[in-house]
Design a protein around this motif. Structure first.
Motif, short mmCIF file in Angstrom:
data_model
loop_
_atom_site.label_atom_id
_atom_site.label_comp_id
_atom_site.label_asym_id
_atom_site.label_seq_id
_atom_site.Cartn_x
_atom_site.Cartn_y
_atom_site.Cartn_z
N GLN A 40 3.51 1.11 3.28
CA GLN A 40 2.42 0.16 3.40
C GLN A 40 2.60 -0.68 4.65
OE1 GLN A 40 1.62 -2.18 -0.04
NE2 GLN A 40 1.51 -0.44 -1.42
N TRP A 71 -10.29 -0.08 8.12
CA TRP A 71 -9.09 0.70 7.86
C TRP A 71 -9.46 2.18 7.78
CZ3 TRP A 71 -11.43 -2.77 4.64
CH2 TRP A 71 -11.91 -2.32 3.40
N ARG A 89 -4.24 -0.02 5.35
CA ARG A 89 -4.55 -1.27 4.68
C ARG A 89 -5.63 -1.99 5.49
NH1 ARG A 89 -3.82 -2.42 -0.21
NH2 ARG A 89 -2.79 -4.45 -0.09
N ASP A 374 -5.33 1.34 0.15
CA ASP A 374 -4.31 0.95 -0.83
C ASP A 374 -2.89 1.09 -0.30
OD1 ASP A 374 -4.06 3.69 -0.75
OD2 ASP A 374 -4.11 3.98 -2.92
N GLY A 375 -2.74 1.37 1.00
CA GLY A 375 -1.42 1.49 1.59
C GLY A 375 -0.82 2.88 1.51
#
Length: 387
Positions: A40, A71, A89, A374-375
Motif C-alpha cells: 500500500q 488513482w 490508493r 484499496d492498496g
C-alpha cells in the motif's frame, strides 16, 4: 587435475540453487506487484467523497472540500499528478482549484470547476482534450476559458454543455460518431439547447424541452430508437415520457421512474429492447450508471445492480464464467450494500463505485493497476470501503 566427484556435484548444486533462488525472487516480485502481499502507498486520504467517476483503467473523484483525487493507471498522465506513476490508493491532484463535476473516459478526463471552467487532461491522441493539439497532458489544464459549463461526458468522444446550453464536441475518431480531427471544440446540433449529455458506445443528449437525441454506435440498441443500426447524425428519439436524467441505455423520468433499453435491460430476460421500457415501477430513482454492469440507486438509498460479473463488478460475491464458459450474468436487479444509503453511483471499465450519504466510497470489480483504490491489485467481487 580432474575435479573430484563431490566437487563437480557441489558446483551443480550451487548453480541449481542459484537458479531456484532467482526464480523465487521473481515470483515474489510479481506477487508483490499485483498486491498479494498487501503493498500500500502511504497517503493521507480525504475524510469524504462528493463524486466519483470510473474510467477505462483509472478512477477520478472529488472530495468533500471540492479537491480532485485520482488513482489507477497513469500511463498517459490521466491521474493528473504530473507523473506517469500508477497509484493503488487515492492520490490528491496538486491543484488548488475546487471542482463540482467530473467525467473519466478511457484514458482522459473532463472536469468542471466551481466557477464553471472546463478542465481536461490525460491522453490526447485524437485531440480529445480539446486544446488544439495531440499532446498528452499529465496535469489538468483549462480550455475554452471564455465559457462556463454545466455538463460533461468523456467516455468515447468528449462532450460538454456550456451555460448557454450549447453542446460542444471536443473531438474523437470513433466510427459512426461525430468527430473532429483538429482537436478544436465545435458546437454541434446548433439552434438547440441542451441540459444533459452521455457518451460511450453511442451518444445521448437531453434538450431543454425534454427531447432525447441520439447518434453513433447502436449495435445493441443502446440509442433506444427502435433499431440496431449506426445513427450517423443526431436525431430526436421518441420517448414515452419526459426524461430528466440519462446515461447510455438508461434514464430517469420526471417522476423518478426508471427506464432501460438495449442489451441487458434488467427485465429478467436476455432480450434486446430497442425502445425504452420501464422497470421496477413500484420505486423511484435518483442515480444511474451504465457499464458492463448497471447500477441504480432509488430514493430510499437502496443500491440495485445487474449485468455481467466476469470481474466481480456486480458485487454479489460471484465472478468469472459459468459451466458453459459464458460470463456470469444477472438479468434482474439485485439489492447490494444493504443497510447503506447510496446517493451516487459510477461504473468504469469492469469496475463499480458507490457513495453513501456519509461520504464513504465503496468499490468492487476489476482491480488492475489498483484502480479500486484499496492498496492492492486484487479483484473484489464484493464491495470494499475505500474512504
Amino acid at each position: 587435475m580432474e575435479r573430484s566427484f563431490l566437487s563437480r556435484h557441489s558446483l551443480k548444486l550451487i548453480i541449481s540453487l542459484s537458479i531456484l533462488a532467482y526464480i523465487a525472487l521473481n515470483v515474489v516480485v510479481v506477487l508483490w506487484f499485483f498486491g498479494f502481499f498487501g503493498r500500500q502507498e502511504n497517503v493521507v486520504l480525504p475524510s469524504s467523497i462528493f463524486a466519483v467517476s470510473g474510467g477505462g483503467s483509472h478512477t477520478l473523484a472529488i472530495d468533500g472540500d471540492g479537491y480532485l483525487w485520482a488513482w489507477g493507471n497513469n500511463y498517459f498522465g490521466q491521474l493528473g499528478d504530473g507523473t506517469r506513476r500508477n497509484r493503488n490508493r487515492p492520490t490528491r491532484i496538486p491543484i488548488d482549484t475546487k471542482f463540482k463535476k467530473i467525467s473519466s473516459g478511457l484514458h482522459n478526463n473532463l472536469a468542471i470547476c466551481i466557477g464553471g471552467g472546463l478542465w481536461t487532461w490525460g491522453v490526447n491522441n485524437s485531440g480529445q482534450l480539446g486544446d488544439g493539439t495531440r499532446i498528452n497532458r499529465s496535469t489538468p489544464q483549462r480550455i475554452m476559458p471564455d465559457k462556463q459549463f454545466i455538463a460533461i461526458s468523456a467516455n468515447g468522444n468528449a462532450y460538454a454543455i456550456d451555460t448557454n446550453n450549447r453542446l460542444w464536441v471536443l473531438t474523437g475518431n470513433i466510427p459512426g460518431e461525430i468527430g473532429y480531427s483538429t482537436g478544436i471544440p465545435a458546437n454541434i446540433i446548433q439552434n438547440t439547447q441542451f441540459t444533459h449529455v452521455s457518451s460511450g458506445g453511442g451518444n445521448l443528449a437531453l434538450d431543454i424541452d425534454g427531447n432525447m437525441w441520439g447518434w453513433g454506435i447502436n449495435v445493441s440498441g443502446q440509442l433506444g430508437n427502435g433499431t440496431t443500426a449506426i445513427q450517423p447524425i443526431p436525431v430526436i428519439i421518441p420517448t414515452p415520457v419526459r426524461f430528466v436524467e440519462i446515461c447510455i441505455a438508461m434514464a430517469i423520468d420526471e417522476n423518478g421512474g426508471l427506464w432501460t433499453w438495449g442489451g441487458g435491460a434488467g427485465t429478467g430476460t436476455g432480450d434486446i429492447y430497442l425502445t425504452p421500457t420501464q422497470i421496477m415501477s413500484e420505486r423511484s430513482f435518483t442515480a444511474i450508471s451504465t457499464g458492463s454492469a448497471r447500477l441504480v440507486a432509488d430514493t430510499d438509498g437502496n443500491l440495485w445492480v445487474w449485468g455481467r460479473s466476469l470481474d466481480g463488478q456486480l458485487g454479489i460475491g460471484i465472478d468469472g464464467l459459468d459451466e458453459n464458459l459464458v460470463a456470469v450474468r444477472r438479468t434482474s436487479p439485485i439489492h447490494i450494500l444493504q443497510g447503506k444509503t447510496v446517493v451516487s453511483v459510477s461504473t468504469g471499465g469492469a469496475t463499480s463505485f458507490a457513495i453513501t450519504d456519509e461520504g464513504h466510497l465503496w468499490a468492487w470489480g476489476s482491480n488492475t493497476y489498483g484502480r479500486l483504490g484499496d492498496g492492492t491489485s486484487r479483484m473484489r467481487n464484493v464491495p470494499v470501503r475505500i474512504i
